[in-house]
Design a protein around this motif. Structure first.
Motif, PDB file in Angstrom:
ATOM      1  N   ASP A 153       1.431  -1.340  -0.340  1.00 35.82           N
ATOM      2  CA  ASP A 153      -0.276   0.750   0.139  1.00 35.82           C
ATOM      3  C   ASP A 153       1.084   1.340   0.389  1.00 35.82           C
ATOM      4  OD1 ASP A 153      -1.927   1.624  -0.218  1.00 35.82           O
ATOM      5  OD2 ASP A 153      -2.370   1.676   2.378  1.00 35.82           O
ATOM      6  N   ALA A 154       1.601   2.017  -1.261  1.00 36.55           N
ATOM      7  CA  ALA A 154       2.039   3.156  -1.246  1.00 36.55           C
ATOM      8  C   ALA A 154       1.593   3.832  -1.894  1.00 36.55           C
ATOM      9  CB  ALA A 154       3.343   2.635  -1.957  1.00 36.55           C
ATOM     10  N   ARG A 155       1.637   4.798  -1.786  1.00 30.08           N
ATOM     11  CA  ARG A 155       0.782   5.383  -2.708  1.00 30.08           C
ATOM     12  C   ARG A 155       1.402   7.919  -2.883  1.00 30.08           C
ATOM     13  NH1 ARG A 155      -2.296   5.177   1.252  1.00 30.08           N
ATOM     14  NH2 ARG A 155      -3.484   5.699   2.111  1.00 30.08           N
ATOM     15  N   PHE A 156       1.271   8.323  -3.843  1.00 28.03           N
ATOM     16  CA  PHE A 156       1.425   9.034  -3.334  1.00 28.03           C
ATOM     17  C   PHE A 156      -0.294  10.228  -3.569  1.00 28.03           C
ATOM     18  CE2 PHE A 156       4.760   8.233  -5.666  1.00 28.03           C
ATOM     19  CZ  PHE A 156       6.061   8.614  -5.288  1.00 28.03           C
ATOM     20  N   GLU A 157      -0.702  11.074  -3.027  1.00 28.10           N
ATOM     21  CA  GLU A 157      -1.181  12.485  -2.503  1.00 28.10           C
ATOM     22  C   GLU A 157      -1.251  13.862  -2.782  1.00 28.10           C
ATOM     23  OE1 GLU A 157      -2.863  10.908   1.037  1.00 28.10           O
ATOM     24  OE2 GLU A 157      -3.490   9.079   0.198  1.00 28.10           O
ATOM     25  N   LEU A 158      -1.968  14.050  -3.849  1.00 26.73           N
ATOM     26  CA  LEU A 158      -1.452  16.009  -3.806  1.00 26.73           C
ATOM     27  C   LEU A 158      -2.473  16.727  -3.158  1.00 26.73           C
ATOM     28  CD1 LEU A 158       0.367  18.256  -4.522  1.00 26.73           C
ATOM     29  CD2 LEU A 158      -1.086  18.578  -6.549  1.00 26.73           C
ATOM     30  N   LYS A 159      -2.464  17.545  -2.159  1.00 22.53           N
ATOM     31  CA  LYS A 159      -3.409  18.516  -1.545  1.00 22.53           C
ATOM     32  C   LYS A 159      -2.216  19.738  -0.791  1.00 22.53           C
ATOM     33  CE  LYS A 159      -6.899  18.639   1.843  1.00 22.53           C
ATOM     34  NZ  LYS A 159      -7.433  18.929   2.739  1.00 22.53           N
ATOM     35  N   ILE A 189       2.922   8.252   1.586  1.00 26.81           N
ATOM     36  CA  ILE A 189       2.872   6.436   2.482  1.00 26.81           C
ATOM     37  C   ILE A 189       3.178   5.776   1.299  1.00 26.81           C
ATOM     38  CG2 ILE A 189       0.456   5.727   3.210  1.00 26.81           C
ATOM     39  CD1 ILE A 189      -0.691   8.703   2.477  1.00 26.81           C
ATOM     40  N   ALA A 190       3.127   4.973   2.609  1.00 24.00           N
ATOM     41  CA  ALA A 190       3.957   3.580   2.505  1.00 24.00           C
ATOM     42  C   ALA A 190       3.827   2.177   3.806  1.00 24.00           C
ATOM     43  CB  ALA A 190       5.632   3.416   1.773  1.00 24.00           C
ATOM     44  N   ASP A 191       4.503   1.557   3.641  1.00 21.46           N
ATOM     45  CA  ASP A 191       4.743   0.455   4.623  1.00 21.46           C
ATOM     46  C   ASP A 191       5.995   0.485   4.975  1.00 21.46           C
ATOM     47  OD1 ASP A 191       1.857  -0.249   4.079  1.00 21.46           O
ATOM     48  OD2 ASP A 191       2.370  -2.299   3.356  1.00 21.46           O
ATOM     49  N   HIS A 192       7.262   1.139   4.632  1.00 20.86           N
ATOM     50  CA  HIS A 192       8.178   1.164   5.419  1.00 20.86           C
ATOM     51  C   HIS A 192       8.997   1.812   5.138  1.00 20.86           C
ATOM     52  CE1 HIS A 192       7.470  -2.996   6.746  1.00 20.86           C
ATOM     53  NE2 HIS A 192       7.124  -3.136   5.433  1.00 20.86           N
ATOM     54  N   LYS A 209       1.067   0.990  10.820  1.00 14.66           N
ATOM     55  CA  LYS A 209       1.675   0.245  10.425  1.00 14.66           C
ATOM     56  C   LYS A 209       1.949   0.853   9.204  1.00 14.66           C
ATOM     57  CE  LYS A 209      -2.298  -1.782   7.273  1.00 14.66           C
ATOM     58  NZ  LYS A 209      -2.072  -3.447   6.388  1.00 14.66           N
ATOM     59  N   GLN A 210       2.307   1.957   9.218  1.00 19.70           N
ATOM     60  CA  GLN A 210       2.548   2.815   7.834  1.00 19.70           C
ATOM     61  C   GLN A 210       2.977   4.274   8.082  1.00 19.70           C
ATOM     62  OE1 GLN A 210      -1.288   4.355   5.843  1.00 19.70           O
ATOM     63  NE2 GLN A 210      -1.242   2.281   4.103  1.00 19.70           N
ATOM     64  N   VAL A 211       4.222   4.875   7.633  1.00 20.62           N
ATOM     65  CA  VAL A 211       4.816   5.927   7.354  1.00 20.62           C
ATOM     66  C   VAL A 211       4.858   6.849   6.241  1.00 20.62           C
ATOM     67  CG1 VAL A 211       6.821   4.660   8.658  1.00 20.62           C
ATOM     68  CG2 VAL A 211       7.072   4.736   5.845  1.00 20.62           C
ATOM     69  N   LYS A 212       4.438   8.492   6.448  1.00 22.53           N
ATOM     70  CA  LYS A 212       4.665   9.427   6.137  1.00 22.53           C
ATOM     71  C   LYS A 212       5.231   9.968   5.325  1.00 22.53           C
ATOM     72  CE  LYS A 212      -0.215   8.981   6.371  1.00 22.53           C
ATOM     73  NZ  LYS A 212      -1.491   9.974   6.769  1.00 22.53           N
ATOM     74  N   TYR A 250      11.320  18.299   1.994  1.00 22.68           N
ATOM     75  CA  TYR A 250      10.785  17.070   2.477  1.00 22.68           C
ATOM     76  C   TYR A 250       9.969  18.003   4.161  1.00 22.68           C
ATOM     77  CZ  TYR A 250      11.564  14.637  -1.988  1.00 22.68           C
ATOM     78  OH  TYR A 250      11.562  14.607  -3.308  1.00 22.68           O
ATOM     79  N   SER A 251       9.515  16.764   4.994  1.00 22.85           N
ATOM     80  CA  SER A 251       9.420  17.254   5.963  1.00 22.85           C
ATOM     81  C   SER A 251       9.913  15.451   6.917  1.00 22.85           C
ATOM     82  CB  SER A 251       7.710  16.379   6.268  1.00 22.85           C
ATOM     83  OG  SER A 251       7.259  15.874   6.084  1.00 22.85           O
TER      84      SER A 251
END
Length: 161
Positions: free
Chosen positions: A36-42, A49-52, A87-90, A79-80
């Motif tokens: 479950d890895a993805r990019f979100e723009l707002k 967002i990813a698992d590791h 279970k996810q990291v951002k 980058y922050s």
């Protein structure tokens, strides 16, 4: 008297296209299958967002490559720190806009050192360039485009003849 404004803006539409393309690339990568890895723009903030943590490190070049393809300077990304939730990291990547005062002073100094017959003035988050000849203004534009020390994406607005 001819003039133009130098501003720093990121094209929101191109940023959205870059994020969409990065998500498509993630879905086809073998090392991201079943993850479950993805990019979100707002609001010009890209959330990765990813698992590791190591997957986030692999996602950064994907985002950078797609932004370069879309004509967005990668150096405007900040980058922050890594944040873990469950279970996810951002990681948040903020696209900086606007010319800060240090960069504005540097741009004015560059114009004065170039000996081109124009005047440069700082007006908030923009730098106004004024001159008598259109060719001089275009020379200043070319100078800003080719200078590698300017890390922000520049746009030239309000060209008045």
């Amino acid at each position: 008297m001819p003039s133009f404004d130098v501003v720093s803006e990121v094209d929101k539409h191109e940023a959205q296209n870059a994020v969409d393309q990065a998500n498509r690339e993630l879905s086809t990568r073998f090392d991201f299958r079943g993850v479950d890895a993805r990019f979100e723009l707002k609001d010009l903030i890209v959330t990765m967002i990813a698992d590791h943590e190591f997957q986030i490190d692999q996602m950064k070049p994907i985002l950078s490559g797609n932004m370069i393809k879309r004509g967005i300077k990668v150096s405007c990304l900040e980058y922050s720190d890594l944040k873990g939730s469950g279970k996810q990291v951002k990681v948040m990547a903020t696209m900086r806009q606007g010319i800060d005062s240090d960069l504005a002073r540097k741009m004015v100094k560059m114009v004065k050192d170039s000996k081109i017959k124009v005047q440069a003035s700082v007006q908030g988050e923009t730098v106004r360039i004024q001159g008598k000849a259109r060719d001089d203004l275009q020379a200043v534009m070319a100078m800003f485009r080719t200078d590698e020390s300017i890390s922000m994406p520049l746009a030239f607005k309000n060209f008045k003849d």
